[in-house]
Design an enzyme around this catalytic site. Structure first.
Site, PDB file in Angstrom:
ATOM      1  N   SER A 133       0.860  -1.181   0.000  1.00 41.61           N
ATOM      2  CA  SER A 133       0.000   0.000   0.000  1.00 41.61           C
ATOM      3  C   SER A 133       0.891   1.224   0.000  1.00 41.61           C
ATOM      4  CB  SER A 133      -0.883  -0.007   1.253  1.00 41.61           C
ATOM      5  OG  SER A 133      -1.487   1.251   1.463  1.00 41.61           O
ATOM      6  N   TYR A 146      -1.058  -0.315  10.982  1.00 37.02           N
ATOM      7  CA  TYR A 146      -1.173  -0.754   9.588  1.00 37.02           C
ATOM      8  C   TYR A 146       0.055  -0.319   8.788  1.00 37.02           C
ATOM      9  CZ  TYR A 146      -3.071  -1.217   4.855  1.00 37.02           C
ATOM     10  OH  TYR A 146      -3.268  -1.552   3.538  1.00 37.02           O
TER      11      TYR A 146
END
Length: 275
Positions: A133, A146
């Site tokens: 990501s 995250y």
């Protein structure tokens, strides 16, 4: 030409499901996996081989890879897609939740890579695609757990790419920005159902709740099919790029890496004041 074989984790929805469909459309033999095979019955009906796989379970990992090799005699591509986002200020994220985040997003891909690599080395080729990501290259407040997991995945992938290069195995990172999936629903649940809030970070929670920052809630989110096509491109390329940012938001966000840390911190400070 022989059929090519791909093993995909986290195929129940979103990017994983779209990726399975994309490979299937190109006549690959697709092994689509999920924690609950009932969630991927439609993929089985479409022609995928399906398998129960929890990436945190070493026995599941071994069984999935062994099945592919036993039935197909090779594994050409591994797509490490399974993952989720643990959101919230780091002070309020319990250690066990942080461990769970890394168990899925970091240790999971490591388990799969260790299981698949001996076979790829033996056959003299293969590709490992790790779904990362932009959060793996640019960290933002409220996403520390995250981001930390994706930063770790990026670092491991860079090291692994150099380690397996002499064996003609490629390691690729795919880095989407916001994607229209149910990822944002789970992220919101992590905020709503998380531990008791201290009250020290109310403005941060308010920012995420009011600005609809997460994937599918964003007007700038891209379709999972776009990510799936990039994964397929990387798997089919004889010389894939090390990284594939996907979507305009991803490409623009990555430019923030070149800004001095104090400037990025100042932007977050301003956003907090505005909230």
């Amino acid at each position: 030409m022989r059929d090519k074989t791909v093993l995909i984790t986290g195929s129940s929805s979103g990017i994983g499901r779209a990726t399975a469909e994309a490979f299937l459309d190109e006549d690959w033999t697709v092994y689509a996996t999920a924690r609950d095979t009932e969630d991927i019955e439609a993929l089985a009906d479409a022609g995928c081989e399906t398998q129960e796989l929890d990436v945190t379970d070493a026995d599941d990992v071994e069984a999935a890879v062994d099945r592919v090799v036993e039935e197909e005699s090779r594994i050409d591509c591994l797509v490490n897609n399974a993952g989720y986002g643990q959101f919230g200020p780091l002070e309020e994220v319990p250690v066990e939740d942080l461990h769970a985040q890394f168990d899925v997003n970091v240790y999971g891909p490591h388990r799969l890579a260790r299981a698949a690599l001996p076979h790829m080395r033996e056959q003299g080729e293969g590709t490992i695609v790790n779904l990362s990501s932009v959060a793996g290259r640019v960290a933002t407040p409220g996403m520390g757990a995250y981001c930390g997991s994706k930063f770790a995945l990026e670092g491991m992938s860079d090291a692994l790419r150099a380690e397996v290069d002499t064996h003609d195995v490629d390691v690729v990172l795919v880095e989407p920005g916001p994607v229209s999936t149910n990822f944002d629903d789970r992220a919101s649940d992590e905020l709503d159902d998380g531990p008791e809030r201290t009250g020290a970070y109310d403005s941060l929670y308010e920012f995420y709740e009011e600005q609809e920052t997460f994937g599918g809630a964003s007007a700038l989110a891209i379709d999972p099919e776009k990510v799936a096509n990039v994964v397929l491109e990387a798997a089919c390329s004889p010389d894939p790029d090390p990284r594939y940012p996907v979507g305009r938001v991803a490409k623009l966000t990555l430019l923030a890496r070149y800004a001095p840390d104090r400037i990025r911190d100042g932007v977050f400070r301003l956003m907090n004041k505005l909230v």
